[in-house]
Every structure is written in C-alpha cells, then in structure tokens.
Design a protein around this motif. Structure first.
Motif, PDB file in Angstrom:
ATOM      1  N   PRO A 106       2.315  -2.728  -4.544  1.00 31.00           N
ATOM      2  CA  PRO A 106       3.028  -2.120  -3.417  1.00 31.00           C
ATOM      3  C   PRO A 106       2.080  -1.289  -2.557  1.00 31.00           C
ATOM      4  CG  PRO A 106       4.237  -1.786  -5.460  1.00 31.00           C
ATOM      5  CD  PRO A 106       2.895  -2.350  -5.842  1.00 31.00           C
ATOM      6  N   VAL A 107       2.235  -1.401  -1.247  1.00 28.47           N
ATOM      7  CA  VAL A 107       1.356  -0.703  -0.306  1.00 28.47           C
ATOM      8  C   VAL A 107       2.201   0.209   0.586  1.00 28.47           C
ATOM      9  CG1 VAL A 107      -0.166  -1.028   1.693  1.00 28.47           C
ATOM     10  CG2 VAL A 107      -0.413  -2.500  -0.314  1.00 28.47           C
TER      11      VAL A 107
ATOM     12  N   PRO B 231      -7.792  -2.080   3.458  1.00 27.22           N
ATOM     13  CA  PRO B 231      -7.204  -1.767   2.143  1.00 27.22           C
ATOM     14  C   PRO B 231      -5.716  -2.110   2.042  1.00 27.22           C
ATOM     15  CG  PRO B 231      -8.640   0.007   2.819  1.00 27.22           C
ATOM     16  CD  PRO B 231      -8.537  -0.930   3.993  1.00 27.22           C
ATOM     17  N   SER B 232      -4.994  -2.024   3.153  1.00 33.91           N
ATOM     18  CA  SER B 232      -3.562  -2.354   3.089  1.00 33.91           C
ATOM     19  C   SER B 232      -3.386  -3.849   2.804  1.00 33.91           C
ATOM     20  CB  SER B 232      -2.857  -1.951   4.379  1.00 33.91           C
ATOM     21  OG  SER B 232      -3.345  -2.697   5.481  1.00 33.91           O
ATOM     22  N   VAL B 233      -4.242  -4.668   3.383  1.00 35.02           N
ATOM     23  CA  VAL B 233      -4.160  -6.118   3.167  1.00 35.02           C
ATOM     24  C   VAL B 233      -4.671  -6.467   1.763  1.00 35.02           C
ATOM     25  CG1 VAL B 233      -4.925  -8.370   4.036  1.00 35.02           C
ATOM     26  CG2 VAL B 233      -4.470  -6.508   5.624  1.00 35.02           C
ATOM     27  N   GLU B 234      -5.728  -5.796   1.342  1.00 32.51           N
ATOM     28  CA  GLU B 234      -6.279  -6.064   0.005  1.00 32.51           C
ATOM     29  C   GLU B 234      -5.273  -5.677  -1.080  1.00 32.51           C
ATOM     30  OE1 GLU B 234     -11.058  -5.633   1.031  1.00 32.51           O
ATOM     31  OE2 GLU B 234      -9.974  -3.898   0.263  1.00 32.51           O
ATOM     32  N   GLY B 235      -4.591  -4.543  -0.896  1.00 35.13           N
ATOM     33  CA  GLY B 235      -3.568  -4.133  -1.870  1.00 35.13           C
ATOM     34  C   GLY B 235      -2.499  -5.209  -2.020  1.00 35.13           C
ATOM     35  N   LEU B 236      -2.034  -5.737  -0.897  1.00 41.38           N
ATOM     36  CA  LEU B 236      -1.012  -6.799  -0.936  1.00 41.38           C
ATOM     37  C   LEU B 236      -1.557  -8.054  -1.611  1.00 41.38           C
ATOM     38  CD1 LEU B 236       0.483  -6.516   2.680  1.00 41.38           C
ATOM     39  CD2 LEU B 236       1.500  -5.676   0.557  1.00 41.38           C
TER      40      LEU B 236
ATOM     41  N   ASN C 248      -4.200  -2.780 -10.770  1.00 45.38           N
ATOM     42  CA  ASN C 248      -3.547  -1.932 -11.764  1.00 45.38           C
ATOM     43  C   ASN C 248      -2.920  -0.659 -11.192  1.00 45.38           C
ATOM     44  OD1 ASN C 248      -4.166  -3.102 -14.652  1.00 45.38           O
ATOM     45  ND2 ASN C 248      -5.988  -3.446 -13.389  1.00 45.38           N
ATOM     46  N   ALA C 249      -3.057  -0.439  -9.905  1.00 41.50           N
ATOM     47  CA  ALA C 249      -2.481   0.768  -9.298  1.00 41.50           C
ATOM     48  C   ALA C 249      -0.950   0.632  -9.215  1.00 41.50           C
ATOM     49  CB  ALA C 249      -3.057   0.978  -7.899  1.00 41.50           C
ATOM     50  N   ALA C 250      -0.272   1.781  -9.319  1.00 45.79           N
ATOM     51  CA  ALA C 250       1.183   1.772  -9.113  1.00 45.79           C
ATOM     52  C   ALA C 250       1.477   1.516  -7.640  1.00 45.79           C
ATOM     53  CB  ALA C 250       1.769   3.107  -9.549  1.00 45.79           C
ATOM     54  N   ALA C 251       0.567   1.990  -6.787  1.00 48.54           N
ATOM     55  CA  ALA C 251       0.706   1.757  -5.336  1.00 48.54           C
ATOM     56  C   ALA C 251      -0.646   1.987  -4.681  1.00 48.54           C
ATOM     57  CB  ALA C 251       1.739   2.696  -4.724  1.00 48.54           C
ATOM     58  N   VAL C 252      -0.836   1.367  -3.537  1.00 47.45           N
ATOM     59  CA  VAL C 252      -2.021   1.638  -2.711  1.00 47.45           C
ATOM     60  C   VAL C 252      -1.554   2.488  -1.536  1.00 47.45           C
ATOM     61  CG1 VAL C 252      -3.825   0.633  -1.261  1.00 47.45           C
ATOM     62  CG2 VAL C 252      -3.165  -0.493  -3.394  1.00 47.45           C
ATOM     63  N   ALA C 253      -2.185   3.665  -1.381  1.00 43.86           N
ATOM     64  CA  ALA C 253      -1.795   4.585  -0.311  1.00 43.86           C
ATOM     65  C   ALA C 253      -2.783   4.467   0.841  1.00 43.86           C
ATOM     66  CB  ALA C 253      -1.776   6.017  -0.836  1.00 43.86           C
TER      67      ALA C 253
END
Lengths: 182, 349
Positions: free
Chosen positions: B275-276, B265-270, B249-254
């Motif tokens: 968007p990461v 976390p970058s891979v999990e966000g994708l 539900n995040a607009a983006a993962v930072a």
C-alpha cells in the motif's frame, strides 16, 4: 504567446482542493479589488474552508503581519500591490504566502513599474506562489528576473467562473509546497 | 544518475541509434561496458560538479562539443550553449525555480539561469509527468509545441535483483519512506506525527532510506542507526536488493514529499504490492494513480489514520492490474518518437 486554453494539463493539486479544510486569510488594501476578493472568499468559505477577509491592513509591515497572522491561517493570500508589499515585508514567509497582483504592474506608471519590478525581484524570496492572470504577466516577470513560482489563473472575468475559482483554490491549498518557509 | 544510466542503456538497445556519452574520467570504464565501445565515451575533465556544469553549458573541455550530432540530449538540467544539431532536454522538475531555497547558495544562484536558458533553447522538452509539464508551461507557456510527456520506469535492477533482508527491520512492522533528506521530501512531517502513531502501535518503526542530500543544501537527516524520535530509523543508503526487500515487507510506503517531478518511490511501492500513501503532489498522484491513497499534508489526522490502518493490516494492497508495466524500453521509444515528431515539424517549417 499561448493562450490559457491551450495549456495542455496544468494541474496544480493531485486531489480536489476542497477535500481538506484550509484556514486562509485573504487581504487587500486596494478598494477596486474588494468585490473580487470577497467573491473568492465566499466561494471558499461555502466549500468548507475557514476564511478570514481583511479589506484594509495596517500601514506598517510588522503591524500588517500581526493582523494577517491573528486568525492563525495556514495560508495568506495578498491581493494587489499594497497588500503584497506590506504583507510580504511583514510576514517574510512565516506563513505560506500567495501573491495575486491582479495586473498591478501592468497598470502602474512607467517609473512605478520599474521600481515595482525591482521590489518583486527582492520579494520573490517571500513569495510562495505568484498568481499571474495570463502568460504575458509571467513573461514580463521573467524578463525582469523575478523568480517566483508562478501559477496562471485568469481572475479578470466578473463574476469569476467556477473553473478559475477551483484553480485558485488548488493553488492556495498547495502554496506550502512552493518557495520556502522560515 | 539512475535516469541517465537506464535511459542510455535502453536507447543503446535500439538498432537505429548510435549512442555516445559525455562523462567524467572516473566513469569511463562503466560507460565503456554499458555501450560496448570506448570510442563512444567522451570525457570531460573538471574538478568539481559545479565546474563540470559550467563547462558543459559553455560547451568546452571536450572535443565532443565540436562535433556535429543528430541529437544532443541533456539529462541533468543543462544543454551546451552552442549545439551542432538538434537538442533535447529531460525536464525532471522545475524545483530549481519552484523551491530554489532547498539548494545550497552556489546552486541556488548558479543553476536557475542556465537551466531556464537551456529550456528555452531545447528543440524537444521531455517531461517526466503531465504535472511537470504543467509546471514548465507555467513559466514558458509559449513552449507547449516543443513539450512531450515521457515518464521514466521502475529500475530494471530493482525488479530483477534478489531480496536482501535489512537486519534492523527483520521481524518488525514498519512504514517505509524512500528519498534523499532534502526539505521538500517532508521527512519532518512524518517524524512529527510518528509519536501519535506509536501510542497505538508501540513497536512500529518509521524507516528512512535514501542517499545523502545535495551538498550544501538544508536537509532533514540523521546519522545512520540514530533514532531522532523513538521508533524512527535512519538507514541511509541501501543497495537494490535491500531496497526491494524493504518495499516488499513494509506495511506501507509513505511519500509525503511536497513537490516531485515524478515520484518514483510511489510507483516502486505499488510494483511490489505494498500500500502506498502519497501527498497531494500532482506528479505523484498522476504516477501512482488510483491505486495509492492521496492525502494533503495539511490533514495530519488522515495520515495518522491511514498509517494506523496499514500497520493493522487493514489498508488493502494494490491490485495486480494496478502495477505499472512500463519499462525503460518504453521510455526510450517514447523519447525517440518525440524527437522524430519534432524533426518532422522542423522540416515542415
């Protein structure tokens, strides 16, 4: 020892180093290094970085630190043992600091070499990145318990090849990610 | 810990392997359930993590150290000094040297030596990424022929657990940052730029999620529920269902971390189609590839612009093909293959 060409993939930055502009100061107090430092500075300036070059620095660490900080750099690169000594003692990681010895300890006399390694053990805390010219320099440093973050970039060839210039620039652009800042 | 559990579970699924675990008494039940046998759980008694690490390196305080093994795998920086059999070490990162000031005094002084000696001793080095291997070989160029890249995978629990909404974030536009509050995770960078972003998106929230930092280490953490600046929320530890909901539900993962060994976390966000945005850390850029946006943390304006796009819904979501299909069984297979190859090379010499 493994040669540089045998290192599989030693990427330093995930993006090309000149994607973003960096304000950098290159400094040396060693006349023999002026040409190579000038060529590095020009390469980086031509690709959009804001580069200041100091070919002499004051003899006191606090004055050296003031001179190095005056242009407002994001990274300071110290070339040679004298700039490395004065710069790191003065800055003490107030700005991300890259040290490039250019083989300084290899060329020193034995008594100076011993004192040099003792100093390097202490100065590791003020060194965000140490640019070693070959694996043997890393090996020597680790043998003397110098725990600086190392990156290997061969800076011995004249003129400096583009690949070495790019690798050095990548390391400089990522210096803030290593060591510590106060 | 998650690496150890997931890899052990996957190795245990391989019919040719007989997996044993060395653990603490409190975890005996957990490992017994996971391995299906208490005989394969070996215990080590020590009062503190530091004492446990020291005893593990010395190879005492458990009878398991006296036995002969085909392979001893160190998953947490250390190998026993004397091993009866081959040894492998998981190299998560070189942060104990690259950023040793991130640790408390005890860990900073005590870990680097044994870690470096464990690396030098290992027959097989399992690096989380090519970038980590690059860092390893910056210190030990002579170990290239013992080094393999074996990336981890997204947690199986995270992929299978149902969503559990986080009440503080329901109905809000938010950017998610996942990780412990250690300095290298660079939370301060996000907090400093957030007021600029709030001028354009007054309701936007920056949500920090993650476990507490290492004991004694300098951190950038706030009490749970506290807003260090308006619009910044510290959620602390969340369970896997809540973490999954946050990702989805995040607009983006930072991911602004300065230095990572992999950057999960970058891979999990994708994996959840979000968007990461990552820093220029090479491990994270490698793990998330071309599906994420990679920006230098020296370039604050680009980060603000990217978050603006994300919160306005203009930052494109990663394509389906961008999502990694790697599983922990793949990781176990790659690790096993690396050990087999090392064994073949050893036999030849």
């Amino acid at each position: 020892m493994t040669g540089l060409d045998q290192l599989p993939d030693a990427r330093i930055s995930g993006i090309p180093p000149f994607t973003v502009g960096v304000r950098v100061v290159h400094a040396t107090a060693t006349p023999a290094l002026r040409d190579i430092v000038r060529s590095v500075a020009e390469y980086q300036r031509d690709r959009g970085w804001q580069v200041d070059l100091l070919t002499s620095i004051p003899d006191r660490p606090d004055a050296a630190a003031s001179a190095l900080r005056a242009p407002g750099p994001q990274v300071v690169v110290l070339h040679g043992s004298r700039a490395g000594l004065l710069g790191r003692l003065g800055l003490r990681c107030a700005v991300p600091t890259v040290y490039v010895p250019h083989g300084a300890l290899h060329q020193a006399r034995p008594v100076h070499r011993r004192a040099g390694w003792t100093w390097e053990r202490l100065a590791a805390r003020w060194t965000n990145l140490w640019i070693a010219r070959d694996p043997d320099e890393v090996h020597q440093a680790m043998r003397h318990a110098v725990l600086s973050p190392f990156v290997i970039v061969d800076l011995r060839e004249t003129p400096l090849p583009g690949a070495s210039q790019e690798r050095l620039a990548a390391a400089v652009s990522r210096a803030h990610a290593f060591g510590r800042l106060r | 810990m998650r690496y150890t559990v997931e890899l052990t579970r996957a190795l245990n699924r391989r019919a040719e392997l007989d997996v044993h675990v060395l653990g603490v008494p409190e975890a005996r039940g957990f490992w017994t359930d996971l391995l299906g046998s208490s005989e394969r759980v070996h215990l080590m008694r020590a009062r503190s993590a530091a004492a446990r690490s020291a005893l593990e390196r010395l190879g005492t305080a458990s009878s398991a150290f006296d036995r002969s093994w085909d392979l001893v795998l160190g998953t947490k920086h250390l190998l026993p000094r004397r091993i009866h059999g081959m040894s492998a070490l998981a190299v998560h990162d070189m942060i104990p040297i690259d950023r040793r000031w991130d640790f408390g005094a005890a860990k900073r002084l005590l870990l680097p030596g044994p870690y470096l000696r464990s690396i030098a001793q290992a027959d097989v080095l399992l690096n989380m990424s090519q970038a980590t291997e690059g860092r390893l070989l910056s210190y030990f160029p002579q170990l290239a022929d013992r080094s393999w890249v074996v990336p981890p995978a997204v947690s199986t629990g995270l992929l299978s657990v149902p969503d559990e909404p986080v009440s503080d974030l329901v109905g809000r536009r938010f950017v998610l940052a996942v990780g412990d509050p250690s300095v290298r995770k660079n939370r301060a960078f996000l907090v400093e730029l957030w007021p600029t972003l709030r001028e354009r998106h007054p309701e936007a929230v920056l949500a920090f999620v993650g476990p507490p930092g290492w004991s004694g280490a300098p951190t950038t953490a706030w009490a749970e529920g506290v807003e260090p600046v308006p619009g910044v929320l510290e959620l602390g530890y969340v369970n896997e269902g809540q973490l999954r909901w946050c990702y989805a539900n995040a607009a983006a993962v930072a991911c602004p971390a300065l230095l990572e060994g992999y950057g999960l976390p970058s891979v999990e966000g994708l994996a959840f189609g979000t968007p990461v945005i990552t820093s220029d850390d090479p491990a994270m850029c490698e793990a998330s590839g071309g599906s994420a946006l990679h920006l230098s943390t020296l370039d604050v304006a680009s980060w603000v612009s990217a978050f603006d796009e994300a919160l306005s819904g203009r930052l494109p979501a990663p394509s389906i093909g961008a999502v990694s299909t790697r599983t922990w069984d793949d990781t176990a297979a790659d690790a096993t293959a690396a050990v087999s190859e090392a064994r073949r090379r050893r036999a030849r010499t």
